[in-house]
Design a protein around this motif. Structure first.
Motif: not given
Length: 90
Positions: A50-56, A64-79
């Motif tokens: 998921x990190x490699x695809x830049x989704x998180x 600790x290592x925390x993960x979160x969504x990379x919303x800009x990639x989802x916006x690009x996909x939706x566009x």
């Protein structure tokens, strides 16, 4: 980010489930792993894909290592998907 990597990452149901979990906000890797009946190494592999695809994104805080969504990639996909919506044509 390339669409091929993005769609490959999204093709796996475990990864999609991780993304849904992260909708609620940042989560530590251990908390993500607890929700699956698989080894920590397997969950780590899914997170790396998921990190490699830049989704998180990952961030470190103390031990600790925390993960979160990379919303800009989802916006690009939706566009990109929106170009196939004929109802937007005039």
């Amino acid at each position: 980010m390339g669409f091929a990597e993005t769609f490959k990452a999204l093709s796996d149901p475990v990864r999609r489930e991780i993304l849904v979990m992260l909708r609620e906000g940042k989560m530590p890797a251990g908390e993500i792993a607890k929700r699956f009946d698989m080894t920590g190494a397997t969950v780590s592999y899914h997170l790396s894909q998921l990190k490699k695809a830049d989704l998180i994104r990952e961030s470190k805080y103390k031990n600790y290592i925390y993960y979160e969504l990379n919303v800009s990639v989802f916006e690009e996909i939706m566009l990109w998907f929106s170009q196939f919506d004929k109802s937007n044509e005039t």
